[in-house]
Design a protein around this motif. Structure first.
Motif, PDB file in Angstrom:
ATOM      1  N   PHE A   1       0.866  -1.189   0.000  1.00  0.00           N
ATOM      2  CA  PHE A   1       0.000   0.000   0.000  1.00  0.00           C
ATOM      3  C   PHE A   1       0.897   1.233   0.000  1.00  0.00           C
ATOM      4  O   PHE A   1       1.923   1.259   0.691  1.00  0.00           O
ATOM      5  CB  PHE A   1      -0.897  -0.032   1.246  1.00  0.00           C
ATOM      6  N   ALA A   2       0.516   2.233  -0.797  1.00  0.00           N
ATOM      7  CA  ALA A   2       1.365   3.425  -0.951  1.00  0.00           C
ATOM      8  C   ALA A   2       0.833   4.620  -0.167  1.00  0.00           C
ATOM      9  O   ALA A   2       1.348   5.724  -0.302  1.00  0.00           O
ATOM     10  CB  ALA A   2       1.462   3.785  -2.436  1.00  0.00           C
ATOM     11  N   GLY A   3      -0.182   4.411   0.658  1.00  0.00           N
ATOM     12  CA  GLY A   3      -0.793   5.503   1.410  1.00  0.00           C
ATOM     13  C   GLY A   3      -2.023   6.009   0.693  1.00  0.00           C
ATOM     14  O   GLY A   3      -2.399   5.446  -0.348  1.00  0.00           O
ATOM     15  N   PRO A   4      -2.719   7.005   1.228  1.00  0.00           N
ATOM     16  CA  PRO A   4      -2.338   7.806   2.397  1.00  0.00           C
ATOM     17  C   PRO A   4      -2.424   7.019   3.716  1.00  0.00           C
ATOM     18  O   PRO A   4      -3.071   5.981   3.767  1.00  0.00           O
ATOM     19  CB  PRO A   4      -3.351   8.949   2.367  1.00  0.00           C
ATOM     20  N   TRP A   5      -1.759   7.580   4.743  1.00  0.00           N
ATOM     21  CA  TRP A   5      -1.658   6.950   6.052  1.00  0.00           C
ATOM     22  C   TRP A   5      -2.377   7.791   7.100  1.00  0.00           C
ATOM     23  O   TRP A   5      -2.571   8.989   6.912  1.00  0.00           O
ATOM     24  CB  TRP A   5      -0.186   6.816   6.464  1.00  0.00           C
ATOM     25  N   GLY A   6      -2.707   7.148   8.190  1.00  0.00           N
ATOM     26  CA  GLY A   6      -3.257   7.862   9.349  1.00  0.00           C
ATOM     27  C   GLY A   6      -4.542   8.602   9.005  1.00  0.00           C
ATOM     28  O   GLY A   6      -5.483   8.018   8.456  1.00  0.00           O
ATOM     29  N   ALA A   7      -4.571   9.899   9.329  1.00  0.00           N
ATOM     30  CA  ALA A   7      -5.788  10.686   9.119  1.00  0.00           C
ATOM     31  C   ALA A   7      -6.155  10.752   7.634  1.00  0.00           C
ATOM     32  O   ALA A   7      -7.344  10.752   7.281  1.00  0.00           O
ATOM     33  CB  ALA A   7      -5.606  12.094   9.676  1.00  0.00           C
ATOM     34  N   GLY A   8      -5.151  10.786   6.768  1.00  0.00           N
ATOM     35  CA  GLY A   8      -5.424  10.795   5.334  1.00  0.00           C
ATOM     36  C   GLY A   8      -6.073   9.502   4.872  1.00  0.00           C
ATOM     37  O   GLY A   8      -6.959   9.507   4.007  1.00  0.00           O
ATOM     38  N   MET A   9      -5.635   8.381   5.477  1.00  0.00           N
ATOM     39  CA  MET A   9      -6.242   7.089   5.160  1.00  0.00           C
ATOM     40  C   MET A   9      -7.702   7.061   5.626  1.00  0.00           C
ATOM     41  O   MET A   9      -8.585   6.575   4.912  1.00  0.00           O
ATOM     42  CB  MET A   9      -5.446   5.981   5.855  1.00  0.00           C
ATOM     43  N   THR A  10      -7.920   7.599   6.818  1.00  0.00           N
ATOM     44  CA  THR A  10      -9.287   7.640   7.342  1.00  0.00           C
ATOM     45  C   THR A  10     -10.192   8.425   6.405  1.00  0.00           C
ATOM     46  O   THR A  10     -11.316   8.001   6.089  1.00  0.00           O
ATOM     47  CB  THR A  10      -9.294   8.285   8.740  1.00  0.00           C
TER      48      THR A  10
ATOM     49  N   ALA B   1      -9.718   9.030   3.183  1.00  0.00           N
ATOM     50  CA  ALA B   1      -9.846   8.385   1.874  1.00  0.00           C
ATOM     51  C   ALA B   1     -10.752   7.156   1.931  1.00  0.00           C
ATOM     52  O   ALA B   1     -11.448   6.853   0.957  1.00  0.00           O
ATOM     53  CB  ALA B   1      -8.459   7.999   1.352  1.00  0.00           C
ATOM     54  N   LEU B   2     -10.727   6.438   3.055  1.00  0.00           N
ATOM     55  CA  LEU B   2     -11.372   5.129   3.105  1.00  0.00           C
ATOM     56  C   LEU B   2     -12.570   5.066   4.053  1.00  0.00           C
ATOM     57  O   LEU B   2     -13.101   3.989   4.306  1.00  0.00           O
ATOM     58  CB  LEU B   2     -10.343   4.052   3.478  1.00  0.00           C
ATOM     59  N   GLY B   3     -12.989   6.214   4.558  1.00  0.00           N
ATOM     60  CA  GLY B   3     -14.135   6.221   5.467  1.00  0.00           C
ATOM     61  C   GLY B   3     -15.401   5.661   4.825  1.00  0.00           C
ATOM     62  O   GLY B   3     -16.172   4.928   5.470  1.00  0.00           O
ATOM     63  N   GLY B   4     -15.619   5.987   3.567  1.00  0.00           N
ATOM     64  CA  GLY B   4     -16.801   5.463   2.875  1.00  0.00           C
ATOM     65  C   GLY B   4     -16.741   3.960   2.709  1.00  0.00           C
ATOM     66  O   GLY B   4     -17.756   3.259   2.911  1.00  0.00           O
ATOM     67  N   LEU B   5     -15.554   3.455   2.373  1.00  0.00           N
ATOM     68  CA  LEU B   5     -15.383   2.006   2.267  1.00  0.00           C
ATOM     69  C   LEU B   5     -15.631   1.341   3.618  1.00  0.00           C
ATOM     70  O   LEU B   5     -16.244   0.271   3.703  1.00  0.00           O
ATOM     71  CB  LEU B   5     -13.971   1.676   1.758  1.00  0.00           C
ATOM     72  N   ALA B   6     -15.165   1.991   4.690  1.00  0.00           N
ATOM     73  CA  ALA B   6     -15.371   1.423   6.031  1.00  0.00           C
ATOM     74  C   ALA B   6     -16.863   1.318   6.365  1.00  0.00           C
ATOM     75  O   ALA B   6     -17.310   0.329   6.950  1.00  0.00           O
ATOM     76  CB  ALA B   6     -14.635   2.264   7.078  1.00  0.00           C
ATOM     77  N   GLN B   7     -17.639   2.327   5.977  1.00  0.00           N
ATOM     78  CA  GLN B   7     -19.093   2.281   6.190  1.00  0.00           C
ATOM     79  C   GLN B   7     -19.699   1.099   5.442  1.00  0.00           C
ATOM     80  O   GLN B   7     -20.591   0.402   5.951  1.00  0.00           O
ATOM     81  CB  GLN B   7     -19.756   3.581   5.705  1.00  0.00           C
ATOM     82  N   ASP B   8     -19.222   0.867   4.223  1.00  0.00           N
ATOM     83  CA  ASP B   8     -19.712  -0.251   3.427  1.00  0.00           C
ATOM     84  C   ASP B   8     -19.341  -1.585   4.075  1.00  0.00           C
ATOM     85  O   ASP B   8     -20.172  -2.492   4.198  1.00  0.00           O
ATOM     86  CB  ASP B   8     -19.123  -0.153   2.016  1.00  0.00           C
ATOM     87  N   ILE B   9     -18.090  -1.700   4.505  1.00  0.00           N
ATOM     88  CA  ILE B   9     -17.620  -2.956   5.115  1.00  0.00           C
ATOM     89  C   ILE B   9     -18.359  -3.228   6.423  1.00  0.00           C
ATOM     90  O   ILE B   9     -18.635  -4.385   6.770  1.00  0.00           O
ATOM     91  CB  ILE B   9     -16.088  -2.914   5.305  1.00  0.00           C
ATOM     92  N   ALA B  10     -18.702  -2.155   7.152  1.00  0.00           N
ATOM     93  CA  ALA B  10     -19.413  -2.335   8.425  1.00  0.00           C
ATOM     94  C   ALA B  10     -20.745  -3.064   8.236  1.00  0.00           C
ATOM     95  O   ALA B  10     -21.239  -3.704   9.163  1.00  0.00           O
ATOM     96  CB  ALA B  10     -19.640  -0.980   9.092  1.00  0.00           C
ATOM     97  N   ALA B  11     -21.309  -2.961   7.026  1.00  0.00           N
ATOM     98  CA  ALA B  11     -22.608  -3.602   6.745  1.00  0.00           C
ATOM     99  C   ALA B  11     -22.452  -4.990   6.128  1.00  0.00           C
ATOM    100  O   ALA B  11     -23.444  -5.589   5.708  1.00  0.00           O
ATOM    101  CB  ALA B  11     -23.414  -2.706   5.816  1.00  0.00           C
ATOM    102  N   GLU B  12     -21.210  -5.484   6.060  1.00  0.00           N
ATOM    103  CA  GLU B  12     -20.965  -6.786   5.426  1.00  0.00           C
ATOM    104  C   GLU B  12     -21.674  -7.902   6.211  1.00  0.00           C
ATOM    105  O   GLU B  12     -21.563  -7.971   7.432  1.00  0.00           O
ATOM    106  CB  GLU B  12     -19.456  -7.040   5.404  1.00  0.00           C
ATOM    107  N   PRO B  13     -22.389  -8.798   5.504  1.00  0.00           N
ATOM    108  CA  PRO B  13     -23.083  -9.888   6.210  1.00  0.00           C
ATOM    109  C   PRO B  13     -22.113 -10.746   7.025  1.00  0.00           C
ATOM    110  O   PRO B  13     -21.069 -11.159   6.519  1.00  0.00           O
ATOM    111  CB  PRO B  13     -23.700 -10.706   5.069  1.00  0.00           C
ATOM    112  N   GLY B  14     -22.463 -10.984   8.277  1.00  0.00           N
ATOM    113  CA  GLY B  14     -21.668 -11.866   9.126  1.00  0.00           C
ATOM    114  C   GLY B  14     -20.471 -11.227   9.785  1.00  0.00           C
ATOM    115  O   GLY B  14     -19.817 -11.871  10.619  1.00  0.00           O
ATOM    116  N   LEU B  15     -20.169  -9.965   9.434  1.00  0.00           N
ATOM    117  CA  LEU B  15     -18.994  -9.333  10.038  1.00  0.00           C
ATOM    118  C   LEU B  15     -19.276  -8.945  11.485  1.00  0.00           C
ATOM    119  O   LEU B  15     -20.235  -8.212  11.765  1.00  0.00           O
ATOM    120  CB  LEU B  15     -18.577  -8.075   9.259  1.00  0.00           C
ATOM    121  N   VAL B  16     -18.431  -9.408  12.401  1.00  0.00           N
ATOM    122  CA  VAL B  16     -18.508  -8.972  13.795  1.00  0.00           C
ATOM    123  C   VAL B  16     -17.747  -7.660  13.935  1.00  0.00           C
ATOM    124  O   VAL B  16     -18.279  -6.675  14.445  1.00  0.00           O
ATOM    125  CB  VAL B  16     -17.949 -10.046  14.742  1.00  0.00           C
TER     126      VAL B  16
END
Lengths: 101, 101
Positions: B12-21, B23-38
């Motif tokens: 992975f080439a970054g961004p890191w830390g707050a920049g990663m958050t 960039a990827l906050g929307g993906l995290a929201q999507d993953i949070a709804a993944e079936p079966g994910l604890v």
């Protein structure tokens, strides 16, 4: 608190499941007292012949010290092919995905 | 509940830390709804140029389906060199080491 996650996995021939618990319960008690350890999840895959663990430490120095110590301990058990990686935890993204940190 | 842990890491080439958050906050929201994910812990190592995640699923089929889905998604982002392993969780040993399961 800067959390550091360490992932270990390596070839393992068993025992698995309850047998693993019985064989390694004493080691688990020892690891529970490791300086800086927040928690460890014990992992096992009988089909692939691999086992390991996911560790969270409350500081990077403790994580690095444990990584060296555990690698040496596994080698002393005759384990080869150890894979160990350390990562910072992205706490904000992890919070979105309900990580218990 | 048979918990399955999945570990992903990849170059992975970054961004890191707050920049990663950011960039990827929307993906995290999507993953949070993944079936079966604890839960998922997001991992990053700027020095090594690697990132990934540790996932706990509440059943092995959901874990396998996610592993395929996320591998394909990462590949669609141009990521190569993906390492993904699945493990059963040893709940009794993990309880000794305070794992939040």
């Amino acid at each position: 608190m800067a959390l550091t996650l360490v992932q270990f996995d390596f070839p393992f021939a068993g025992p698995w499941g309850a047998g693993m618990t019985e064989a390694l319960g004493g080691l688990a008690q020892d690891i529970a007292a490791e300086p800086g350890l927040v928690w460890k999840i014990w992992t096992e895959n009988a089909a692939d012949g691999r086992a390991g663990g996911i560790y969270v430490f409350d500081n990077p120095d403790a994580a690095a010290a444990y990584r060296d110590k555990h690698s040496a301990r596994l080698a002393s058990f005759g384990v080869t092919g150890i894979v160990a990686h350390s990562f910072d935890v992205n706490a904000d993204l992890s919070a979105i995905t309900r990580a218990p940190l």
